[in-house]
Design a protein around this motif. Structure first.
Motif, PDB file in Angstrom:
ATOM      1  N   GLU A 238     -19.491  30.183 -16.780  1.00 61.33           N
ATOM      2  CA  GLU A 238     -18.983  29.244 -15.794  1.00 61.33           C
ATOM      3  C   GLU A 238     -17.505  29.529 -15.569  1.00 61.33           C
ATOM      4  OE1 GLU A 238     -20.018  25.195 -16.215  1.00 61.33           O
ATOM      5  OE2 GLU A 238     -22.136  25.615 -16.622  1.00 61.33           O
ATOM      6  N   THR A 239     -17.049  29.332 -14.345  1.00 57.84           N
ATOM      7  CA  THR A 239     -15.679  29.658 -13.981  1.00 57.84           C
ATOM      8  C   THR A 239     -15.028  28.476 -13.280  1.00 57.84           C
ATOM      9  OG1 THR A 239     -16.318  31.973 -13.700  1.00 57.84           O
ATOM     10  CG2 THR A 239     -14.193  31.309 -12.793  1.00 57.84           C
ATOM     11  N   LEU A 240     -13.761  28.293 -13.591  1.00 63.05           N
ATOM     12  CA  LEU A 240     -12.990  27.206 -12.994  1.00 63.05           C
ATOM     13  C   LEU A 240     -11.963  27.784 -12.020  1.00 63.05           C
ATOM     14  CD1 LEU A 240     -12.196  24.199 -12.926  1.00 63.05           C
ATOM     15  CD2 LEU A 240     -10.730  24.625 -14.907  1.00 63.05           C
ATOM     16  N   MET A 241     -11.870  27.176 -10.854  1.00 61.50           N
ATOM     17  CA  MET A 241     -10.901  27.601  -9.843  1.00 61.50           C
ATOM     18  C   MET A 241      -9.940  26.454  -9.535  1.00 61.50           C
ATOM     19  SD  MET A 241     -11.534  28.396  -5.789  1.00 61.50           S
ATOM     20  CE  MET A 241     -12.823  29.607  -6.083  1.00 61.50           C
ATOM     21  N   PHE A 242      -8.663  26.786  -9.451  1.00 62.71           N
ATOM     22  CA  PHE A 242      -7.666  25.831  -8.984  1.00 62.71           C
ATOM     23  C   PHE A 242      -7.067  26.355  -7.688  1.00 62.71           C
ATOM     24  CE2 PHE A 242      -7.942  23.853 -13.087  1.00 62.71           C
ATOM     25  CZ  PHE A 242      -7.451  22.570 -12.906  1.00 62.71           C
ATOM     26  N   VAL A 243      -6.908  25.483  -6.715  1.00 64.12           N
ATOM     27  CA  VAL A 243      -6.378  25.857  -5.404  1.00 64.12           C
ATOM     28  C   VAL A 243      -5.264  24.885  -5.018  1.00 64.12           C
ATOM     29  CG1 VAL A 243      -6.885  26.276  -2.985  1.00 64.12           C
ATOM     30  CG2 VAL A 243      -8.641  26.730  -4.715  1.00 64.12           C
ATOM     31  N   LYS A 244      -4.178  25.453  -4.560  1.00 69.33           N
ATOM     32  CA  LYS A 244      -3.054  24.614  -4.152  1.00 69.33           C
ATOM     33  C   LYS A 244      -2.292  25.292  -3.019  1.00 69.33           C
ATOM     34  CE  LYS A 244       0.984  22.229  -6.134  1.00 69.33           C
ATOM     35  NZ  LYS A 244       1.766  22.019  -7.375  1.00 69.33           N
ATOM     36  N   VAL A 245      -1.858  24.517  -2.051  1.00 67.20           N
ATOM     37  CA  VAL A 245      -1.018  25.065  -0.991  1.00 67.20           C
ATOM     38  C   VAL A 245       0.351  25.354  -1.583  1.00 67.20           C
ATOM     39  CG1 VAL A 245       0.024  24.641   1.263  1.00 67.20           C
ATOM     40  CG2 VAL A 245      -2.268  23.781   0.773  1.00 67.20           C
ATOM     41  N   ASP A 246       0.897  26.527  -1.251  1.00 68.20           N
ATOM     42  CA  ASP A 246       2.215  26.908  -1.767  1.00 68.20           C
ATOM     43  C   ASP A 246       3.224  25.812  -1.444  1.00 68.20           C
ATOM     44  OD1 ASP A 246       4.774  28.097  -2.227  1.00 68.20           O
ATOM     45  OD2 ASP A 246       3.823  30.073  -2.086  1.00 68.20           O
ATOM     46  N   PRO A 247       3.943  25.285  -2.448  1.00 67.32           N
ATOM     47  CA  PRO A 247       4.918  24.208  -2.209  1.00 67.32           C
ATOM     48  C   PRO A 247       5.962  24.571  -1.158  1.00 67.32           C
ATOM     49  CG  PRO A 247       4.527  24.478  -4.560  1.00 67.32           C
ATOM     50  CD  PRO A 247       3.841  25.620  -3.877  1.00 67.32           C
ATOM     51  N   LYS A 248       6.273  25.860  -1.022  1.00 72.63           N
ATOM     52  CA  LYS A 248       7.253  26.269  -0.014  1.00 72.63           C
ATOM     53  C   LYS A 248       6.757  25.968   1.396  1.00 72.63           C
ATOM     54  CE  LYS A 248       9.054  30.016  -2.915  1.00 72.63           C
ATOM     55  NZ  LYS A 248       9.238  31.485  -3.040  1.00 72.63           N
ATOM     56  N   VAL A 249       5.448  26.047   1.584  1.00 72.38           N
ATOM     57  CA  VAL A 249       4.879  25.737   2.897  1.00 72.38           C
ATOM     58  C   VAL A 249       4.953  24.243   3.173  1.00 72.38           C
ATOM     59  CG1 VAL A 249       2.790  25.803   4.300  1.00 72.38           C
ATOM     60  CG2 VAL A 249       3.355  27.740   2.826  1.00 72.38           C
ATOM     61  N   LEU A 250       4.549  23.453   2.196  1.00 70.43           N
ATOM     62  CA  LEU A 250       4.573  22.004   2.379  1.00 70.43           C
ATOM     63  C   LEU A 250       5.989  21.480   2.551  1.00 70.43           C
ATOM     64  CD1 LEU A 250       1.865  20.805  -0.187  1.00 70.43           C
ATOM     65  CD2 LEU A 250       1.635  21.058   2.283  1.00 70.43           C
ATOM     66  N   ALA A 251       6.964  22.163   1.965  1.00 69.35           N
ATOM     67  CA  ALA A 251       8.362  21.724   2.080  1.00 69.35           C
ATOM     68  C   ALA A 251       8.862  21.804   3.519  1.00 69.35           C
ATOM     69  CB  ALA A 251       9.241  22.561   1.163  1.00 69.35           C
ATOM     70  N   LYS A 252       8.205  22.620   4.335  1.00 69.45           N
ATOM     71  CA  LYS A 252       8.615  22.766   5.737  1.00 69.45           C
ATOM     72  C   LYS A 252       8.104  21.620   6.609  1.00 69.45           C
ATOM     73  CE  LYS A 252       8.421  27.819   5.369  1.00 69.45           C
ATOM     74  NZ  LYS A 252       7.762  29.047   5.889  1.00 69.45           N
ATOM     75  N   ILE A 253       7.226  20.778   6.061  1.00 69.35           N
ATOM     76  CA  ILE A 253       6.617  19.691   6.825  1.00 69.35           C
ATOM     77  C   ILE A 253       7.288  18.371   6.453  1.00 69.35           C
ATOM     78  CG2 ILE A 253       4.457  18.545   7.403  1.00 69.35           C
ATOM     79  CD1 ILE A 253       3.009  21.042   6.378  1.00 69.35           C
ATOM     80  N   ASP A 254       7.832  17.713   7.435  1.00 69.02           N
ATOM     81  CA  ASP A 254       8.538  16.459   7.184  1.00 69.02           C
ATOM     82  C   ASP A 254       7.601  15.266   7.082  1.00 69.02           C
ATOM     83  OD1 ASP A 254      11.005  17.781   7.230  1.00 69.02           O
ATOM     84  OD2 ASP A 254      11.146  17.598   9.419  1.00 69.02           O
ATOM     85  N   SER A 255       6.591  15.238   7.922  1.00 68.23           N
ATOM     86  CA  SER A 255       5.694  14.080   7.978  1.00 68.23           C
ATOM     87  C   SER A 255       4.702  14.073   6.824  1.00 68.23           C
ATOM     88  CB  SER A 255       4.925  14.081   9.312  1.00 68.23           C
ATOM     89  OG  SER A 255       3.899  13.111   9.299  1.00 68.23           O
ATOM     90  N   MET A 256       4.654  12.949   6.100  1.00 68.97           N
ATOM     91  CA  MET A 256       3.684  12.812   5.018  1.00 68.97           C
ATOM     92  C   MET A 256       2.259  12.786   5.566  1.00 68.97           C
ATOM     93  SD  MET A 256       5.117  12.947   2.149  1.00 68.97           S
ATOM     94  CE  MET A 256       3.649  12.504   1.238  1.00 68.97           C
ATOM     95  N   ASN A 257       2.081  12.230   6.748  1.00 68.82           N
ATOM     96  CA  ASN A 257       0.743  12.210   7.354  1.00 68.82           C
ATOM     97  C   ASN A 257       0.247  13.615   7.650  1.00 68.82           C
ATOM     98  OD1 ASN A 257       0.447   9.423   7.302  1.00 68.82           O
ATOM     99  ND2 ASN A 257       1.366   9.144   9.322  1.00 68.82           N
ATOM    100  N   ASP A 258       1.153  14.478   8.134  1.00 70.61           N
ATOM    101  CA  ASP A 258       0.769  15.860   8.414  1.00 70.61           C
ATOM    102  C   ASP A 258       0.438  16.606   7.122  1.00 70.61           C
ATOM    103  OD1 ASP A 258       1.038  15.527  11.111  1.00 70.61           O
ATOM    104  OD2 ASP A 258       3.081  16.316  11.216  1.00 70.61           O
ATOM    105  N   LYS A 259       1.213  16.349   6.076  1.00 66.49           N
ATOM    106  CA  LYS A 259       0.931  16.981   4.786  1.00 66.49           C
ATOM    107  C   LYS A 259      -0.437  16.562   4.265  1.00 66.49           C
ATOM    108  CE  LYS A 259       5.712  17.468   3.178  1.00 66.49           C
ATOM    109  NZ  LYS A 259       6.709  17.087   2.146  1.00 66.49           N
ATOM    110  N   ARG A 260      -0.713  15.261   4.345  1.00 61.08           N
ATOM    111  CA  ARG A 260      -2.016  14.768   3.882  1.00 61.08           C
ATOM    112  C   ARG A 260      -3.143  15.323   4.744  1.00 61.08           C
ATOM    113  NH1 ARG A 260       0.861   9.831   2.495  1.00 61.08           N
ATOM    114  NH2 ARG A 260       0.638   9.091   4.650  1.00 61.08           N
ATOM    115  N   GLY A 261      -2.893  15.481   6.025  1.00 66.06           N
ATOM    116  CA  GLY A 261      -3.906  16.041   6.913  1.00 66.06           C
ATOM    117  C   GLY A 261      -4.269  17.461   6.536  1.00 66.06           C
ATOM    118  N   ILE A 262      -3.275  18.274   6.230  1.00 63.43           N
ATOM    119  CA  ILE A 262      -3.522  19.659   5.812  1.00 63.43           C
ATOM    120  C   ILE A 262      -4.308  19.692   4.508  1.00 63.43           C
ATOM    121  CG2 ILE A 262      -2.378  21.732   4.920  1.00 63.43           C
ATOM    122  CD1 ILE A 262      -0.237  21.353   7.016  1.00 63.43           C
ATOM    123  N   LEU A 263      -3.890  18.864   3.560  1.00 58.99           N
ATOM    124  CA  LEU A 263      -4.569  18.836   2.270  1.00 58.99           C
ATOM    125  C   LEU A 263      -6.005  18.343   2.403  1.00 58.99           C
ATOM    126  CD1 LEU A 263      -1.683  17.471  -0.013  1.00 58.99           C
ATOM    127  CD2 LEU A 263      -2.497  19.824   0.211  1.00 58.99           C
TER     128      LEU A 263
END
Length: 365
Positions: A238-263
């Protein structure tokens, strides 16, 4: 699908032992099953070649399980069935889907999700009702003040003795009402607090993350611990995968709603391409995980490639500007010698090293 031209929107397209079990080989011809003649137009004739292909495929699934020394339990067969079906042609997939259309219900965990969603909705309604009751009480208090004001005005009229007697009696009644309402509001408050405690208890037992529509951290760790026990006992892969958007990308987004939408789109992409046996969960702070059962590291690599391809093909727009998403992805095989917490910690440490790579493989320590 959101419109890409609108601002602020997001677009997504054990050691081996000899087994004395007789199984059919891939070269053996399995006699096709002849379907019974159709009696009505609602019971169409089934293609015998597709039934024959299904029999061969099912036998192949069992052969793979025996080859991998995996016990042929219903749950294990379902996992292997779904995994091997991915490489079959679309005609067989469609045929199997048509046969299993009535068996596409979610597991008991998914039933719990629906139940919890309904409970949450019910508690929202209860809170709304209690808030209205509270407002009614406040309005009664205001009304009492108005009546007192009118009483004071009437007392200044020395010629209205009989009216004052009536008003005094009315004032006494209001005092009784005030005492009664005070007891009622204390009872309402006690019930409201109790509802809050129940809601917190349900939330603590929840398996669902309503923000991202996947499983939550509590359920994920529970399943991981359970699967580790099977890995230790039977040697499953069995294998475990972790996935995360690069924090540098999210730092470019000001709106919390837009960040949550992407996630949310990332979470749904993981959920949509996962097998029914996989567990997709939101671990914490926009970091998602996928527990892939009966999947070795090579199979997990293919899954990573599919995810990265899908995300790469999707278009994300923030304020009319296209945003290129970079993902941090980590793969780690389950090691029965480690605890669930140790495996998770090693995987999270590997996320920082995953930037700029297709994926980072964290070997068991």
């Amino acid at each position: 699908m959101a419109d890409a031209k609108k601002p602020g929107t997001i677009v997504l397209q054990s050691d081996k032992k000899s087994l004395d079990i007789a199984t059919a080989t891939a070269d053996e011809q399995i006699a096709p099953i002849k379907p019974k003649p159709a009696k009505t137009e609602d019971n169409p004739k089934i293609d015998a070649s597709l039934l024959n292909a299904l029999n061969k495929f099912s036998t192949n699934v069992l052969s793979h399980m025996l080859s991998d020394q995996v016990f042929a339990t219903p749950d294990n067969f379902e996992v292997y069935f779904a995994k091997l079906l991915e490489s079959e042609d679309s005609e067989l997939k469609s045929f199997i889907a048509s046969l299993s259309s009535n068996d596409l219900k979610k597991t008991s965990a998914h039933t719990r999700i629906q139940m919890e969603t309904e409970i949450r909705h019910g508690f929202v309604q209860i809170k709304n009702i209690l808030q209205v009751i509270s407002l009614v009480y406040k309005n009664l208090v205001i009304m009492e003040g108005i009546v007192k004001k009118r009483l004071d005005e009437s007392k200044r009229n020395s010629n209205a003795f009989e009216i004052q007697d009536c008003i005094k009696a009315f004032s006494d009644d209001l005092k009784k009402l005030d005492a009664l309402m005070s007891r009622h509001i204390n009872a309402i408050k006690a019930n409201y607090d109790e509802v809050g405690k129940v809601f917190k208890n349900i939330s603590a037992q929840s398996v669902y993350d309503p923000q991202y529509a996947v499983f939550n951290k509590v359920y994920f760790i529970e399943v991981l611990r359970s699967n580790l026990a099977y890995v230790k006992k039977y040697g499953y892969s069995e294998t475990l995968m972790f996935v995360k958007v690069d924090p540098k990308v999210l730092a470019k987004i000001d709106s919390m709603n837009d960040k949550r939408g992407i996630l949310r789109n990332i979470a749904q992409t993981l959920f949509n391409i996962s097998r029914r046996s996989d567990v997709v969960a939101h671990y914490d702070n926009g970091c998602f995980c996928v527990l892939m059962q009966h999947t070795d590291i090579e199979g997990a690599k293919l899954a990573c490639d599919r995810i990265r391809k899908l995300i790469g093909q999707a278009k994300f727009f923030i304020s009319e500007s296209e945003l290129k998403l970079d993902l941090q992805m980590v793969l780690t095989p389950l090691n029965a010698k480690l605890s669930a917490e140790e495996i998770i910690s090693n995987a999270l440490d590997g996320l920082e090293r995953a930037s700029g790579k297709n994926y980072e493989i964290v070997e068991s320590k």
